[in-house]
Design a protein around this motif. Structure first.
Motif, PDB file in Angstrom:
ATOM      1  N   ILE A  48     -38.054 -25.801  14.183  1.00 28.19           N
ATOM      2  CA  ILE A  48     -39.130 -26.775  14.373  1.00 28.19           C
ATOM      3  C   ILE A  48     -38.669 -27.913  15.285  1.00 28.19           C
ATOM      4  CG2 ILE A  48     -40.529 -28.519  13.176  1.00 28.19           C
ATOM      5  CD1 ILE A  48     -40.735 -26.502  10.856  1.00 28.19           C
ATOM      6  N   ALA A  49     -37.422 -28.339  15.131  1.00 27.54           N
ATOM      7  CA  ALA A  49     -36.892 -29.387  16.014  1.00 27.54           C
ATOM      8  C   ALA A  49     -36.862 -28.901  17.457  1.00 27.54           C
ATOM      9  CB  ALA A  49     -35.501 -29.789  15.556  1.00 27.54           C
ATOM     10  N   MET A  50     -36.536 -27.644  17.662  1.00 31.12           N
ATOM     11  CA  MET A  50     -36.484 -27.102  19.018  1.00 31.12           C
ATOM     12  C   MET A  50     -37.884 -26.878  19.596  1.00 31.12           C
ATOM     13  SD  MET A  50     -33.482 -26.923  20.220  1.00 31.12           S
ATOM     14  CE  MET A  50     -33.229 -28.519  19.498  1.00 31.12           C
ATOM     15  N   LEU A  51     -38.874 -26.681  18.742  1.00 33.42           N
ATOM     16  CA  LEU A  51     -40.249 -26.537  19.227  1.00 33.42           C
ATOM     17  C   LEU A  51     -40.753 -27.827  19.863  1.00 33.42           C
ATOM     18  CD1 LEU A  51     -42.193 -24.535  16.491  1.00 33.42           C
ATOM     19  CD2 LEU A  51     -41.678 -23.814  18.814  1.00 33.42           C
ATOM     20  N   THR A  52     -40.242 -28.944  19.401  1.00 31.39           N
ATOM     21  CA  THR A  52     -40.739 -30.235  19.888  1.00 31.39           C
ATOM     22  C   THR A  52     -40.051 -30.688  21.170  1.00 31.39           C
ATOM     23  OG1 THR A  52     -39.140 -31.462  18.561  1.00 31.39           O
ATOM     24  CG2 THR A  52     -41.266 -30.953  17.534  1.00 31.39           C
ATOM     25  N   ARG A  53     -39.066 -29.955  21.648  1.00 24.91           N
ATOM     26  CA  ARG A  53     -38.330 -30.351  22.852  1.00 24.91           C
ATOM     27  C   ARG A  53     -39.013 -29.840  24.109  1.00 24.91           C
ATOM     28  NH1 ARG A  53     -37.026 -33.417  19.669  1.00 24.91           N
ATOM     29  NH2 ARG A  53     -35.116 -33.434  18.504  1.00 24.91           N
ATOM     30  N   TRP A 104     -28.907 -29.445  33.779  1.00 26.05           N
ATOM     31  CA  TRP A 104     -28.056 -29.111  32.644  1.00 26.05           C
ATOM     32  C   TRP A 104     -28.766 -29.403  31.327  1.00 26.05           C
ATOM     33  CZ3 TRP A 104     -26.300 -32.356  28.840  1.00 26.05           C
ATOM     34  CH2 TRP A 104     -26.424 -33.733  29.064  1.00 26.05           C
ATOM     35  N   GLN A 105     -29.607 -30.444  31.275  1.00 25.08           N
ATOM     36  CA  GLN A 105     -30.365 -30.724  30.058  1.00 25.08           C
ATOM     37  C   GLN A 105     -31.423 -29.650  29.822  1.00 25.08           C
ATOM     38  OE1 GLN A 105     -31.611 -34.726  31.049  1.00 25.08           O
ATOM     39  NE2 GLN A 105     -30.363 -35.539  29.367  1.00 25.08           N
ATOM     40  N   GLN A 106     -32.042 -29.172  30.884  1.00 30.32           N
ATOM     41  CA  GLN A 106     -33.022 -28.100  30.747  1.00 30.32           C
ATOM     42  C   GLN A 106     -32.361 -26.828  30.239  1.00 30.32           C
ATOM     43  OE1 GLN A 106     -34.691 -27.936  34.693  1.00 30.32           O
ATOM     44  NE2 GLN A 106     -36.274 -29.437  34.219  1.00 30.32           N
ATOM     45  N   LEU A 107     -31.206 -26.495  30.804  1.00 33.21           N
ATOM     46  CA  LEU A 107     -30.503 -25.288  30.362  1.00 33.21           C
ATOM     47  C   LEU A 107     -30.044 -25.397  28.907  1.00 33.21           C
ATOM     48  CD1 LEU A 107     -28.395 -24.489  33.542  1.00 33.21           C
ATOM     49  CD2 LEU A 107     -30.404 -23.255  32.698  1.00 33.21           C
ATOM     50  N   MET A 108     -29.543 -26.558  28.523  1.00 35.20           N
ATOM     51  CA  MET A 108     -29.102 -26.748  27.132  1.00 35.20           C
ATOM     52  C   MET A 108     -30.280 -26.680  26.163  1.00 35.20           C
ATOM     53  SD  MET A 108     -25.898 -26.843  27.001  1.00 35.20           S
ATOM     54  CE  MET A 108     -25.743 -27.303  25.301  1.00 35.20           C
ATOM     55  N   THR A 109     -31.399 -27.264  26.536  1.00 38.47           N
ATOM     56  CA  THR A 109     -32.583 -27.234  25.684  1.00 38.47           C
ATOM     57  C   THR A 109     -33.064 -25.804  25.476  1.00 38.47           C
ATOM     58  OG1 THR A 109     -33.247 -29.427  26.433  1.00 38.47           O
ATOM     59  CG2 THR A 109     -34.951 -28.064  25.426  1.00 38.47           C
ATOM     60  N   VAL A 110     -33.170 -25.041  26.553  1.00 37.41           N
ATOM     61  CA  VAL A 110     -33.619 -23.657  26.445  1.00 37.41           C
ATOM     62  C   VAL A 110     -32.603 -22.830  25.658  1.00 37.41           C
ATOM     63  CG1 VAL A 110     -34.127 -21.557  27.755  1.00 37.41           C
ATOM     64  CG2 VAL A 110     -35.069 -23.730  28.486  1.00 37.41           C
ATOM     65  N   ALA A 111     -31.319 -23.053  25.885  1.00 36.57           N
ATOM     66  CA  ALA A 111     -30.291 -22.310  25.139  1.00 36.57           C
ATOM     67  C   ALA A 111     -30.379 -22.595  23.646  1.00 36.57           C
ATOM     68  CB  ALA A 111     -28.903 -22.662  25.666  1.00 36.57           C
ATOM     69  N   LEU A 112     -30.555 -23.853  23.268  1.00 37.20           N
ATOM     70  CA  LEU A 112     -30.687 -24.190  21.850  1.00 37.20           C
ATOM     71  C   LEU A 112     -31.972 -23.613  21.259  1.00 37.20           C
ATOM     72  CD1 LEU A 112     -29.363 -27.847  21.811  1.00 37.20           C
ATOM     73  CD2 LEU A 112     -28.279 -25.837  20.801  1.00 37.20           C
ATOM     74  N   GLN A 113     -33.041 -23.576  22.040  1.00 32.80           N
ATOM     75  CA  GLN A 113     -34.281 -22.969  21.559  1.00 32.80           C
ATOM     76  C   GLN A 113     -34.097 -21.474  21.313  1.00 32.80           C
ATOM     77  OE1 GLN A 113     -36.907 -24.220  24.710  1.00 32.80           O
ATOM     78  NE2 GLN A 113     -37.627 -25.996  23.555  1.00 32.80           N
ATOM     79  N   ILE A 116     -31.237 -19.936  20.678  1.00 34.79           N
ATOM     80  CA  ILE A 116     -30.346 -19.789  19.514  1.00 34.79           C
ATOM     81  C   ILE A 116     -31.124 -20.000  18.221  1.00 34.79           C
ATOM     82  CG2 ILE A 116     -28.409 -20.884  18.314  1.00 34.79           C
ATOM     83  CD1 ILE A 116     -27.171 -21.332  21.114  1.00 34.79           C
ATOM     84  N   SER A 117     -32.037 -20.975  18.205  1.00 36.46           N
ATOM     85  CA  SER A 117     -32.819 -21.220  16.989  1.00 36.46           C
ATOM     86  C   SER A 117     -33.682 -20.012  16.635  1.00 36.46           C
ATOM     87  CB  SER A 117     -33.680 -22.476  17.138  1.00 36.46           C
ATOM     88  OG  SER A 117     -34.766 -22.265  18.003  1.00 36.46           O
ATOM     89  N   VAL A 118     -34.252 -19.366  17.654  1.00 35.32           N
ATOM     90  CA  VAL A 118     -35.065 -18.173  17.408  1.00 35.32           C
ATOM     91  C   VAL A 118     -34.206 -17.042  16.867  1.00 35.32           C
ATOM     92  CG1 VAL A 118     -36.368 -16.349  18.559  1.00 35.32           C
ATOM     93  CG2 VAL A 118     -36.864 -18.706  19.067  1.00 35.32           C
ATOM     94  N   TRP A 119     -33.064 -16.807  17.488  1.00 37.51           N
ATOM     95  CA  TRP A 119     -32.201 -15.712  17.054  1.00 37.51           C
ATOM     96  C   TRP A 119     -31.722 -15.931  15.625  1.00 37.51           C
ATOM     97  CZ3 TRP A 119     -30.337 -11.259  19.696  1.00 37.51           C
ATOM     98  CH2 TRP A 119     -30.933 -11.067  20.933  1.00 37.51           C
ATOM     99  N   CYS A 120     -31.359 -17.170  15.265  1.00 37.29           N
ATOM    100  CA  CYS A 120     -30.914 -17.459  13.896  1.00 37.29           C
ATOM    101  C   CYS A 120     -32.035 -17.219  12.891  1.00 37.29           C
ATOM    102  CB  CYS A 120     -30.438 -18.904  13.780  1.00 37.29           C
ATOM    103  SG  CYS A 120     -28.897 -19.241  14.611  1.00 37.29           S
ATOM    104  N   SER A 124     -37.793 -15.180  22.221  1.00 31.64           N
ATOM    105  CA  SER A 124     -37.005 -16.043  23.102  1.00 31.64           C
ATOM    106  C   SER A 124     -37.637 -16.173  24.473  1.00 31.64           C
ATOM    107  CB  SER A 124     -35.583 -15.495  23.243  1.00 31.64           C
ATOM    108  OG  SER A 124     -34.920 -15.518  22.002  1.00 31.64           O
ATOM    109  N   MET A 125     -38.302 -15.145  24.928  1.00 27.82           N
ATOM    110  CA  MET A 125     -38.949 -15.192  26.239  1.00 27.82           C
ATOM    111  C   MET A 125     -40.011 -16.288  26.304  1.00 27.82           C
ATOM    112  SD  MET A 125     -37.470 -13.306  28.323  1.00 27.82           S
ATOM    113  CE  MET A 125     -38.628 -13.487  29.651  1.00 27.82           C
ATOM    114  N   VAL A 126     -40.626 -16.601  25.178  1.00 20.64           N
ATOM    115  CA  VAL A 126     -41.607 -17.691  25.152  1.00 20.64           C
ATOM    116  C   VAL A 126     -40.937 -19.003  25.566  1.00 20.64           C
ATOM    117  CG1 VAL A 126     -43.106 -19.062  23.645  1.00 20.64           C
ATOM    118  CG2 VAL A 126     -43.031 -16.581  23.415  1.00 20.64           C
ATOM    119  N   PHE A 127     -39.754 -19.277  25.002  1.00 23.28           N
ATOM    120  CA  PHE A 127     -39.046 -20.504  25.331  1.00 23.28           C
ATOM    121  C   PHE A 127     -38.511 -20.471  26.762  1.00 23.28           C
ATOM    122  CE2 PHE A 127     -38.511 -20.736  20.635  1.00 23.28           C
ATOM    123  CZ  PHE A 127     -39.211 -21.903  20.470  1.00 23.28           C
TER     124      PHE A 127
END
Length: 95
Positions: A15-20, A28-37, A39-43, A68-71
């Protein structure tokens, strides 16, 4: 008991990653945000399928990639919109 703690943490992280958003952020911030999103889906998918629907474990990776493709697509859209927005702004050197 431990499963419920794991699942709650995964849902909160998701849910936290949905709001980003990646709009108007550096690369680099865009890549980190998408990577964390991603990872959240996979977990979340891993925990949910492992404990709730183990009969679908064979499709865990396919399901995770689809969600993950959505993010990833949203990140690409934000990147494009950021570039378009910045290209239409008057530069400080032109003033």
């Amino acid at each position: 008991m431990f499963f419920y703690i794991e699942m709650t943490a995964a849902v909160v992280f998701f849910i936290a990653m949905l709001t980003r958003s990646c709009f108007l952020k550096s690369t680099w911030q865009q890549l980190m945000t998408v990577a964390l999103q991603v990872i959240s889906v996979w977990c979340l998918v891993h925990l949910f399928l492992t404990h709730v629907y183990p009969e679908f474990l064979f499709a865990k990776n396919v399901i995770s990639v689809c969600f993950s493709m959505v993010f990833i697509l949203a990140g690409l859209k934000d990147r494009y919109e950021s570039d378009v927005y910045l290209s239409h702004q008057p530069s400080a050197a032109a003033k």
